[in-house]
Write an enzyme that holds these catalytic residues in place. Structure first.
Site, PDB file in Angstrom:
ATOM      1  N   THR A 189     -14.150  16.218  12.167  1.00 11.02           N
ATOM      2  CA  THR A 189     -12.967  16.470  11.858  1.00 11.02           C
ATOM      3  C   THR A 189     -11.896  17.207  11.428  1.00 11.02           C
ATOM      4  OG1 THR A 189     -13.111  13.370  12.664  1.00 11.02           O
ATOM      5  CG2 THR A 189     -11.577  13.513  10.312  1.00 11.02           C
ATOM      6  N   ARG A 217     -12.694   4.103  22.197  1.00 13.67           N
ATOM      7  CA  ARG A 217     -12.941   3.603  20.817  1.00 13.67           C
ATOM      8  C   ARG A 217     -12.206   4.034  19.636  1.00 13.67           C
ATOM      9  NH1 ARG A 217     -15.082   7.610  16.654  1.00 13.67           N
ATOM     10  NH2 ARG A 217     -16.378   6.649  15.457  1.00 13.67           N
ATOM     11  N   GLY A 219     -11.729   5.611  15.464  1.00 12.19           N
ATOM     12  CA  GLY A 219     -12.415   5.593  15.303  1.00 12.19           C
ATOM     13  C   GLY A 219     -12.126   5.233  13.159  1.00 12.19           C
ATOM     14  N   GLY A 241     -16.937  11.229   8.746  1.00  6.16           N
ATOM     15  CA  GLY A 241     -18.737  11.092   8.701  1.00  6.16           C
ATOM     16  C   GLY A 241     -18.509  10.031   9.595  1.00  6.16           C
TER      17      GLY A 241
END
Ligand code: ASP
Length: 325
Positions: A189, A217, A219, A241
């Site tokens: 990212t 999904r 994040g 992360g």
């Protein structure tokens, strides 16, 4: 006019000298240098923190070396679903998009949402539709595709015993960067935090999410308070992360809360969230942060994190590995 500062990251993960070829290391250092210098040019000439964060993340989104925009990781069904968010510490305005498939610059879409809509967050079809209506640049899904990320998802799905989607046809990108992409094992990212000359902070994050993620999904990157948070009362933070864990510790907001309510120094606050709160859950990640009073900090519990920082009174510094100063 006061001091300005900028910190960026290109993701944390398995980033060790022995895993990067010299030409890969050079490419990542050059990409981070290019982005941090672009941001420094803006802040030094009076751009706002929000303008700088968006512009720098656009640079990183276009660079296939990072898992955001072009070069994003694939979902388990072989598609690209992009997440991004931005927050203005002066007003606490925020914009976030999740599961975007056609917008070249998801960070600009998040900003457009922040400034031109009543909502803070849009996902998938609704976000794509808002993007097209807003006149933001739309691209064919192939714009985001790289063969290296495709090979990563195929390998990951094979290891999980999951079905492999139909192979994609990959357009040759002319810049030759494809072969230099380093698979940092899941993360990658991008994010930026800035303090402008007017004393305002802003934060932004943009991501393809995690390699082989389930379609739909979401994040931490587009979650205000988890992947991104900014408040002039404390600081601006961007995370990278394990999104599932960063959401659970409300990582970005937690740093701001520790600074504002516990009066921790910025470095102590990011250390606390990464080395204790995240580590207790057995998770990995990294944070970058800038305080409204000019402190800058970063912390990661992975072997490395692509990162760079610059300030009105400090030359640009770029790091990849854990032991880079
Ligand atoms: N935090 C991102 C996510 O979980 C992944 C990354 O940092 O690369 O979606």
């Amino acid at each position: 006019m006061g001091r300005w500062a900028l910190v960026i990251h290109g993701g944390a993960g398995l980033i060790q000298r022995r895993w990067l070829r010299p030409e890969q290391e050079r490419a990542y250092r050059a990409a981070l240098t290019h982005a941090i210098e672009a941001g420094a040019d803006l802040l030094s000439t009076g751009a706002t923190a929000v303008d700088c964060v968006e512009a720098v993340i656009c640079v990183l989104e276009d660079d296939p070396l990072f898992n955001a925009g072009r070069g994003a990781v694939f979902t388990a069904t072989g598609n690209i679903e992009l997440d991004a968010s931005i927050m203005d510490g002066r007003t606490l305005s925020a914009g976030a998009v999740a599961g975007v498939t056609r917008t070249r610059h998801p960070i600009s879409l998040a900003r457009r949402l922040m400034e031109e809509s009543l909502h803070v967050m849009l996902s998938s079809h609704g976000a794509d539709a808002f993007s097209a209506q807003s006149g933001l640049e739309q691209v064919a899904p192939a714009w985001f595709h790289t063969n290296t990320r495709w090979q990563s998802v195929v390998a990951w799905l094979a290891r999980q015993g999951l079905p492999i989607p139909q192979p994609r046809v990959f357009a040759e990108h002319s810049d030759g960067l494809e072969s230099l992409i380093h698979d940092e094992s899941k993360f990658g990212t991008v994010g930026a935090v800035a303090l402008d000359r007017f004393g305002n902070v802003a934060a932004g994050t943009s991501s393809g999410g995690t390699n082989g993620k389930r379609s739909g999904r979401i994040g931490d990157s587009p979650i205000i308070g988890a992947g991104t948070y900014a408040s002039n009362a404390s600081c601006a933070v961007s995370a990278t992360g394990s999104g599932e864990h960063l959401i659970r510790v409300a990582a970005a907001h937690e740093v701001c809360a520790l600074v504002e309510h516990k009066q921790l120094r910025l470095q102590a606050a990011v250390d606390e969230v990464i080395q204790r709160r995240l580590a207790v859950l057995g998770a990995q990640g990294g944070l970058i942060a800038i305080a409204a009073d000019g402190q800058i900090a970063w912390c990661f519990n992975t072997s490395g994190m692509y990162r760079a920082r610059v300030a009105s009174d400090h030359a640009a510094q770029v790091g990849l590995y854990g032991d880079d100063t």
